[in-house]
Design an enzyme around this catalytic site. Structure first.
Site, PDB file in Angstrom:
ATOM      1  N   GLY A   1       0.828  -1.191   0.000  1.00  0.00           N
ATOM      2  CA  GLY A   1       0.000   0.000   0.000  1.00  0.00           C
ATOM      3  C   GLY A   1       0.863   1.241   0.000  1.00  0.00           C
ATOM      4  O   GLY A   1       2.085   1.159  -0.188  1.00  0.00           O
TER       5      GLY A   1
ATOM      6  N   GLY B   1       3.617   1.093   2.834  1.00  0.00           N
ATOM      7  CA  GLY B   1       4.606   0.025   2.904  1.00  0.00           C
ATOM      8  C   GLY B   1       4.044  -1.274   2.366  1.00  0.00           C
ATOM      9  O   GLY B   1       3.269  -1.268   1.405  1.00  0.00           O
TER      10      GLY B   1
ATOM     11  N   ASP C   1     -13.256   2.202  16.961  1.00  0.00           N
ATOM     12  CA  ASP C   1     -13.444   2.137  15.500  1.00  0.00           C
ATOM     13  C   ASP C   1     -13.891   0.740  15.081  1.00  0.00           C
ATOM     14  O   ASP C   1     -13.346   0.150  14.151  1.00  0.00           O
ATOM     15  CB  ASP C   1     -12.164   2.530  14.770  1.00  0.00           C
TER      16      ASP C   1
END
Length: 210
Positions: free
Chosen positions: A15, A18, A131
Protein backbone atom coordinates in the site's frame (compact mmCIF):
# COMPACT_ATOMS: atom_id res chain seq x y z
CA UNK A 1 19.46 -8.33 13.67
CA UNK A 2 15.94 -9.21 12.53
CA UNK A 3 17.24 -11.68 9.95
CA UNK A 4 18.82 -13.74 12.72
CA UNK A 5 15.39 -14.30 14.26
CA UNK A 6 13.12 -14.40 11.22
CA UNK A 7 13.29 -15.90 7.74
CA UNK A 8 11.93 -13.28 5.35
CA UNK A 9 9.73 -14.58 2.51
CA UNK A 10 7.41 -13.25 -0.18
CA UNK A 11 5.35 -10.09 -0.17
CA UNK A 12 1.62 -10.70 0.24
CA UNK A 13 0.34 -7.13 0.07
CA UNK A 14 1.35 -3.51 -0.40
CA UNK A 15 0.00 0.00 0.00
CA UNK A 16 0.96 3.65 0.20
CA UNK A 17 2.70 3.24 3.56
CA UNK A 18 4.61 0.02 2.90
CA UNK A 19 4.02 -3.68 2.50
CA UNK A 20 3.07 -6.91 4.27
CA UNK A 21 5.25 -10.00 4.13
CA UNK A 22 5.26 -13.55 5.40
CA UNK A 23 8.05 -14.23 7.86
CA UNK A 24 8.97 -17.45 9.64
CA UNK A 25 10.44 -17.73 13.11
CA UNK A 26 13.74 -19.49 12.41
CA UNK A 27 13.78 -21.39 15.69
CA UNK A 28 10.24 -22.77 15.56
CA UNK A 29 9.07 -22.38 11.94
CA UNK A 30 5.95 -20.48 13.05
CA UNK A 31 4.42 -18.14 10.50
CA UNK A 32 4.01 -14.42 11.13
CA UNK A 33 2.56 -11.48 9.21
CA UNK A 34 4.89 -8.48 9.17
CA UNK A 35 3.84 -4.96 8.27
CA UNK A 36 6.85 -3.04 6.98
CA UNK A 37 5.97 0.65 7.13
CA UNK A 38 8.00 3.52 5.69
CA UNK A 39 8.67 6.13 8.35
CA UNK A 40 8.79 8.98 5.87
CA UNK A 41 5.31 8.05 4.63
CA UNK A 42 3.77 8.71 8.04
CA UNK A 43 2.79 12.08 9.46
CA UNK A 44 3.58 12.71 13.11
CA UNK A 45 0.02 11.92 14.25
CA UNK A 46 0.11 8.66 12.27
CA UNK A 47 3.33 7.64 14.01
CA UNK A 48 1.70 8.31 17.37
CA UNK A 49 -1.31 6.22 16.33
CA UNK A 50 0.95 3.34 15.30
CA UNK A 51 2.92 3.41 18.55
CA UNK A 52 -0.30 3.68 20.55
CA UNK A 53 -1.68 0.55 18.88
CA UNK A 54 1.51 -1.39 19.56
CA UNK A 55 1.65 -0.27 23.18
CA UNK A 56 -1.94 -1.31 23.87
CA UNK A 57 -1.76 -4.65 22.05
CA UNK A 58 1.31 -5.58 24.08
CA UNK A 59 -0.79 -5.43 27.25
CA UNK A 60 -3.56 -7.82 26.21
CA UNK A 61 -4.09 -11.41 25.12
CA UNK A 62 -7.44 -12.82 24.00
CA UNK A 63 -8.41 -15.49 21.43
CA UNK A 64 -10.68 -13.06 19.53
CA UNK A 65 -8.15 -10.21 19.32
CA UNK A 66 -5.26 -10.21 16.87
CA UNK A 67 -1.97 -10.83 18.61
CA UNK A 68 1.03 -8.52 18.36
CA UNK A 69 4.33 -10.30 18.94
CA UNK A 70 6.97 -7.64 18.47
CA UNK A 71 7.75 -4.28 16.92
CA UNK A 72 11.13 -3.21 15.59
CA UNK A 73 12.33 -0.06 13.90
CA UNK A 74 15.41 1.16 12.09
CA UNK A 75 16.19 4.48 10.38
CA UNK A 76 13.75 3.90 7.52
CA UNK A 77 11.07 1.43 8.62
CA UNK A 78 8.81 0.09 11.36
CA UNK A 79 8.45 -3.71 11.46
CA UNK A 80 5.22 -4.82 13.12
CA UNK A 81 5.17 -8.58 13.68
CA UNK A 82 1.69 -9.99 14.16
CA UNK A 83 -0.39 -13.13 14.08
CA UNK A 84 -0.83 -14.44 10.53
CA UNK A 85 -4.49 -14.60 9.50
CA UNK A 86 -5.53 -16.26 6.26
CA UNK A 87 -9.31 -16.01 6.32
CA UNK A 88 -9.81 -12.48 5.04
CA UNK A 89 -12.60 -10.08 5.95
CA UNK A 90 -15.65 -11.58 7.61
CA UNK A 91 -18.20 -9.85 5.38
CA UNK A 92 -16.50 -11.01 2.19
CA UNK A 93 -16.88 -14.61 3.32
CA UNK A 94 -20.44 -14.60 4.57
CA UNK A 95 -21.64 -13.18 1.24
CA UNK A 96 -19.75 -15.90 -0.66
CA UNK A 97 -22.28 -18.70 -1.16
CA UNK A 98 -19.61 -21.10 -2.41
CA UNK A 99 -17.70 -20.67 0.84
CA UNK A 100 -20.45 -20.35 3.40
CA UNK A 101 -23.81 -21.26 1.90
CA UNK A 102 -26.92 -19.83 3.56
CA UNK A 103 -26.12 -17.38 6.36
CA UNK A 104 -28.58 -17.72 9.23
CA UNK A 105 -29.49 -15.84 12.39
CA UNK A 106 -27.81 -18.62 14.37
CA UNK A 107 -24.59 -17.99 12.42
CA UNK A 108 -24.81 -14.28 13.23
CA UNK A 109 -25.18 -15.15 16.92
CA UNK A 110 -22.08 -17.39 16.76
CA UNK A 111 -20.04 -14.55 15.25
CA UNK A 112 -21.29 -11.81 17.55
CA UNK A 113 -20.67 -13.92 20.64
CA UNK A 114 -16.97 -13.95 19.76
CA UNK A 115 -16.90 -10.21 19.10
CA UNK A 116 -18.75 -9.50 22.37
CA UNK A 117 -16.21 -11.61 24.26
CA UNK A 118 -13.29 -9.74 22.71
CA UNK A 119 -14.72 -6.29 23.46
CA UNK A 120 -15.83 -7.33 26.97
CA UNK A 121 -12.23 -8.36 27.59
CA UNK A 122 -10.98 -4.97 26.38
CA UNK A 123 -13.44 -3.05 28.51
CA UNK A 124 -12.62 -5.17 31.57
CA UNK A 125 -9.01 -4.06 31.00
CA UNK A 126 -10.14 -0.41 30.75
CA UNK A 127 -9.55 -0.08 27.01
CA UNK A 128 -12.00 1.22 24.40
CA UNK A 129 -11.56 0.38 20.70
CA UNK A 130 -13.30 3.42 19.09
CA UNK A 131 -13.44 2.14 15.50
CA UNK A 132 -15.41 -1.10 15.41
CA UNK A 133 -16.74 -1.87 11.92
CA UNK A 134 -17.07 -4.88 9.59
CA UNK A 135 -13.66 -4.24 7.97
CA UNK A 136 -12.03 -4.72 11.38
CA UNK A 137 -13.40 -8.23 11.83
CA UNK A 138 -11.21 -10.89 10.19
CA UNK A 139 -11.27 -14.66 10.05
CA UNK A 140 -8.38 -16.53 11.59
CA UNK A 141 -8.34 -18.93 8.65
CA UNK A 142 -10.35 -20.03 5.65
CA UNK A 143 -12.06 -23.12 7.01
CA UNK A 144 -14.70 -25.32 5.51
CA UNK A 145 -18.06 -25.07 7.22
CA UNK A 146 -18.14 -28.85 7.02
CA UNK A 147 -15.48 -29.01 9.73
CA UNK A 148 -16.30 -30.11 13.28
CA UNK A 149 -18.97 -32.64 12.43
CA UNK A 150 -20.60 -30.58 9.71
CA UNK A 151 -21.03 -27.45 11.83
CA UNK A 152 -20.15 -24.08 10.35
CA UNK A 153 -17.00 -22.72 11.97
CA UNK A 154 -15.66 -19.20 11.92
CA UNK A 155 -12.98 -17.97 14.32
CA UNK A 156 -13.21 -14.17 14.52
CA UNK A 157 -10.33 -11.80 15.23
CA UNK A 158 -10.78 -8.08 15.98
CA UNK A 159 -8.07 -5.87 14.45
CA UNK A 160 -6.94 -2.22 14.12
CA UNK A 161 -6.43 -0.65 17.53
CA UNK A 162 -4.81 2.57 16.38
CA UNK A 163 -7.57 4.68 17.96
CA UNK A 164 -7.90 2.56 21.12
CA UNK A 165 -7.47 4.29 24.44
CA UNK A 166 -7.37 3.43 28.11
CA UNK A 167 -10.20 4.89 30.19
CA UNK A 168 -11.03 5.42 33.83
CA UNK A 169 -13.80 3.14 35.11
CA UNK A 170 -16.62 5.13 36.67
CA UNK A 171 -14.71 8.35 36.08
CA UNK A 172 -16.49 11.59 35.30
CA UNK A 173 -14.03 12.54 32.59
CA UNK A 174 -15.44 11.91 29.12
CA UNK A 175 -13.47 11.30 25.93
CA UNK A 176 -13.67 14.06 23.34
CA UNK A 177 -11.64 13.08 20.25
CA UNK A 178 -13.63 12.31 17.15
CA UNK A 179 -12.53 9.03 15.57
CA UNK A 180 -14.33 6.19 13.89
CA UNK A 181 -16.17 5.54 10.65
CA UNK A 182 -19.52 6.99 9.49
CA UNK A 183 -22.54 4.74 10.21
CA UNK A 184 -20.76 3.11 13.18
CA UNK A 185 -20.16 6.19 15.34
CA UNK A 186 -22.34 6.71 18.41
CA UNK A 187 -24.16 10.08 18.61
CA UNK A 188 -22.18 10.95 21.76
CA UNK A 189 -18.98 11.05 19.68
CA UNK A 190 -20.33 13.86 17.54
CA UNK A 191 -21.02 15.79 20.74
CA UNK A 192 -17.43 15.15 21.90
CA UNK A 193 -18.57 13.64 25.18
CA UNK A 194 -18.54 9.85 25.36
CA UNK A 195 -17.22 6.80 27.22
CA UNK A 196 -16.45 3.16 26.40
CA UNK A 197 -20.13 2.50 25.57
CA UNK A 198 -19.37 3.87 22.09
CA UNK A 199 -18.11 0.38 21.27
CA UNK A 200 -21.47 -1.10 22.29
CA UNK A 201 -23.29 1.19 19.85
CA UNK A 202 -20.94 0.10 17.04
CA UNK A 203 -21.52 -3.57 17.89
CA UNK A 204 -25.27 -2.98 17.65
CA UNK A 205 -24.86 -1.63 14.13
CA UNK A 206 -22.70 -4.60 13.11
CA UNK A 207 -25.26 -7.01 14.56
CA UNK A 208 -28.03 -5.27 12.63
CA UNK A 209 -26.07 -5.62 9.38
CA UNK A 210 -25.41 -9.32 10.03
Amino acid sequence: PIKDVYKITRKIGSGAYGEVRKWYVRETGELRAVKIIKKKALAEDERKKLKNEAEILRKVDHPNIIKLYEIFEDKKYYYIIMEFLTGGELFEKITDEEFYGDFTEKDAAMIMQQVFRGINYWHSNNIVHRDLKPENLLLESTVSHEDLGGKKTMKIKIIDFGTAQEFEVGGKKKMEERYGTPYYIAPDVLNKSYNEKWDIWSLGVILYIL
